[in-house]
Design an enzyme around this catalytic site. Structure first.
Site, PDB file in Angstrom:
ATOM      1  N   GLY A 214     -16.296  24.152  88.532  1.00 35.83           N
ATOM      2  CA  GLY A 214     -16.069  23.556  87.222  1.00 35.83           C
ATOM      3  C   GLY A 214     -15.599  24.498  86.134  1.00 35.83           C
ATOM      4  O   GLY A 214     -15.849  24.255  84.955  1.00 35.83           O
TER       5      GLY A 214
ATOM      6  N   ASN B 223     -12.539  24.899  85.240  1.00 39.84           N
ATOM      7  CA  ASN B 223     -11.546  24.160  84.442  1.00 39.84           C
ATOM      8  C   ASN B 223     -12.219  23.150  83.524  1.00 39.84           C
ATOM      9  O   ASN B 223     -11.774  22.931  82.394  1.00 39.84           O
ATOM     10  CB  ASN B 223     -10.525  23.476  85.356  1.00 39.84           C
TER      11      ASN B 223
ATOM     12  N   ILE C 246      -8.431  13.179  97.749  1.00 40.38           N
ATOM     13  CA  ILE C 246      -7.164  12.521  97.414  1.00 40.38           C
ATOM     14  C   ILE C 246      -7.437  11.047  97.118  1.00 40.38           C
ATOM     15  O   ILE C 246      -8.114  10.359  97.882  1.00 40.38           O
ATOM     16  CB  ILE C 246      -6.124  12.713  98.540  1.00 40.38           C
ATOM     17  N   LEU C 247      -6.912  10.588  95.985  1.00 40.31           N
ATOM     18  CA  LEU C 247      -7.116   9.200  95.565  1.00 40.31           C
ATOM     19  C   LEU C 247      -5.962   8.339  96.076  1.00 40.31           C
ATOM     20  O   LEU C 247      -4.804   8.774  96.058  1.00 40.31           O
ATOM     21  CB  LEU C 247      -7.221   9.129  94.042  1.00 40.31           C
TER      22      LEU C 247
ATOM     23  N   ASN D  88      -3.774  16.146  86.706  1.00 39.84           N
ATOM     24  CA  ASN D  88      -4.349  17.076  87.684  1.00 39.84           C
ATOM     25  C   ASN D  88      -3.879  18.494  87.394  1.00 39.84           C
ATOM     26  O   ASN D  88      -2.764  18.692  86.928  1.00 39.84           O
ATOM     27  CB  ASN D  88      -3.899  16.677  89.099  1.00 39.84           C
TER      28      ASN D  88
ATOM     29  N   HIS E  14      -3.123  22.044  89.346  1.00 43.01           N
ATOM     30  CA  HIS E  14      -2.904  22.577  90.700  1.00 43.01           C
ATOM     31  C   HIS E  14      -2.565  24.069  90.593  1.00 43.01           C
ATOM     32  O   HIS E  14      -1.750  24.454  89.746  1.00 43.01           O
ATOM     33  CB  HIS E  14      -1.770  21.809  91.385  1.00 43.01           C
TER      34      HIS E  14
ATOM     35  N   ASP F  47       0.185  15.630  94.570  1.00 41.21           N
ATOM     36  CA  ASP F  47       0.854  16.670  93.773  1.00 41.21           C
ATOM     37  C   ASP F  47       2.309  16.318  93.458  1.00 41.21           C
ATOM     38  O   ASP F  47       3.108  17.215  93.162  1.00 41.21           O
ATOM     39  CB  ASP F  47       0.776  18.051  94.471  1.00 41.21           C
TER      40      ASP F  47
ATOM     41  N   ALA G   6      -3.542  31.188  83.612  1.00 40.68           N
ATOM     42  CA  ALA G   6      -2.682  29.996  83.608  1.00 40.68           C
ATOM     43  C   ALA G   6      -3.483  28.689  83.500  1.00 40.68           C
ATOM     44  O   ALA G   6      -3.371  27.966  82.515  1.00 40.68           O
ATOM     45  CB  ALA G   6      -1.802  29.981  84.861  1.00 40.68           C
ATOM     46  N   GLU G   7      -4.343  28.407  84.492  1.00 42.94           N
ATOM     47  CA  GLU G   7      -5.014  27.094  84.516  1.00 42.94           C
ATOM     48  C   GLU G   7      -5.816  26.815  83.247  1.00 42.94           C
ATOM     49  O   GLU G   7      -5.678  25.757  82.633  1.00 42.94           O
ATOM     50  CB  GLU G   7      -5.950  27.002  85.727  1.00 42.94           C
TER      51      GLU G   7
HETATM   52  C1  GAR Z   1      -8.836  25.358  90.672  1.00 41.69           C
HETATM   53  O1  GAR Z   1      -8.120  26.510  90.995  1.00 41.69           O
HETATM   54  C2  GAR Z   1      -7.943  24.134  90.766  1.00 41.69           C
HETATM   55  O2  GAR Z   1      -6.645  24.361  90.317  1.00 41.69           O
HETATM   56  C3  GAR Z   1      -7.945  23.889  92.237  1.00 41.69           C
HETATM   57  O3  GAR Z   1      -9.283  24.134  92.632  1.00 41.69           O
HETATM   58  C4  GAR Z   1      -9.901  25.066  91.737  1.00 41.69           C
HETATM   59  C5  GAR Z   1     -11.148  24.438  91.154  1.00 41.69           C
HETATM   60  O4  GAR Z   1     -11.875  25.354  90.384  1.00 41.69           O
HETATM   61  N1  GAR Z   1      -7.533  22.548  92.531  1.00 41.69           N
HETATM   62  C6  GAR Z   1      -6.830  22.223  93.597  1.00 41.69           C
HETATM   63  O5  GAR Z   1      -6.532  23.017  94.463  1.00 41.69           O
HETATM   64  C7  GAR Z   1      -6.432  20.753  93.700  1.00 41.69           C
HETATM   65  N2  GAR Z   1      -5.363  20.587  94.615  1.00 41.69           N
HETATM   66  P1  GAR Z   1     -12.917  24.886  89.274  1.00 41.69           P
HETATM   67  O6  GAR Z   1     -13.881  23.924  89.930  1.00 41.69           O
HETATM   68  O7  GAR Z   1     -13.607  26.171  88.884  1.00 41.69           O
HETATM   69  O8  GAR Z   1     -12.159  24.258  88.122  1.00 41.69           O
END
Ligand code: GAR
Length: 201
Positions: free
Chosen positions: A14, A16, A96-97, A111, A113, A154, A183-184
């Site tokens: 979590g 993000n 995946i939904l 989302n 990615h 995606d 980035a994220e």
């Molecule tokens: C993140 O890097 C996110 O971008 C990726 O999983 C991680 C979750 O981390 N998501 C995917 O790969 C979806 N295809 P978090 O739980 O710490 O946010």
């Protein structure tokens, strides 16, 4: 509508989600409010992050729904309806939904990615696997993408992207960390604000 009601769907750490919570506190997100966090994993640390921020949580697992995708998605939809959710953010949601779900919320599901789509994305590319694939291929630049979710994994319209250089010394773990930090956690809150602002206009 003064602010858009946001639900965040999570599965793991979590970070993000944390970036989104922090962004609502700092004012980067001002057009939306996180009303609900749904996890498909009862042990996700993301649930603790939500509780610490005073956000309502729900645990909905596929197992509790008899491993039935339709029942799983119906349970999520019922919860979203209960909270009058306008925008759904998938923040490390590792399930995946189906089209049945995504078509209900056109341009309402976002989302994040951990690559520059269309590279290293789609079925099987999630979490650390994405960074392993990027290193294996030998690309010198990767990054993160925030996009709308449609029926193609995606494959929805891109909202924001940010590039990250790959270093010779990178491991999947160091690369994952740098992609998240630089980035994220930067573009996800900005993209969420952009979509919410557009919605409440
Ligand atoms: C993140 O890097 C996110 O971008 C990726 O999983 C991680 C979750 O981390 N998501 C995917 O790969 C979806 N295809 P978090 O739980 O710490 O946010």
């Amino acid at each position: 509508m003064i602010k858009a009601n946001i639900a965040v769907l999570v599965s793991g750490g979590g970070t993000n989600l944390q970036a989104l919570i922090d962004a609502t506190k700092s004012g980067i997100i001002k057009s939306g409010e996180i009303k609900l966090v749904i996890s498909n994993n009862a042990d996700a640390y993301a649930l603790t992050r939500a509780e610490n921020a005073g956000i309502d949580t729900a645990i909905i697992t596929k197992k509790d729904c008899g491993m039935d995708q339709n029942a799983f998605e119906t349970a999520i939809i019922d919860k979203l309806d209960e909270y009058n959710v306008d925008i759904i953010v998938l923040a490390g949601f590792m399930s995946i939904l189906s089209e049945n779900f995504t078509k209900r919320y056109p341009k309402r599901i976002i989302n994040v990615h951990p690559s520059l789509i269309p590279s290293f994305c789609g079925k099987g590319f999630y979490g650390l696997h994405v960074h392993e694939a990027a290193l294996k291929y030998g690309v010198k630049v990767t990054g993160a993408t925030v996009h709308f979710v449609n029926e193609i994994p995606d494959g929805g319209e891109i909202i924001m992207q940010k590039a990250v250089d790959i270093l010779d010394t990178d491991t999947p773990e160091t690369l994952q960390k740098r992609v998240m930090e630089t980035a994220e956690w930067k573009i996800l809150p900005r993209a969420v604000e952009k979509v919410c602002a557009e919605l409440i206009k």
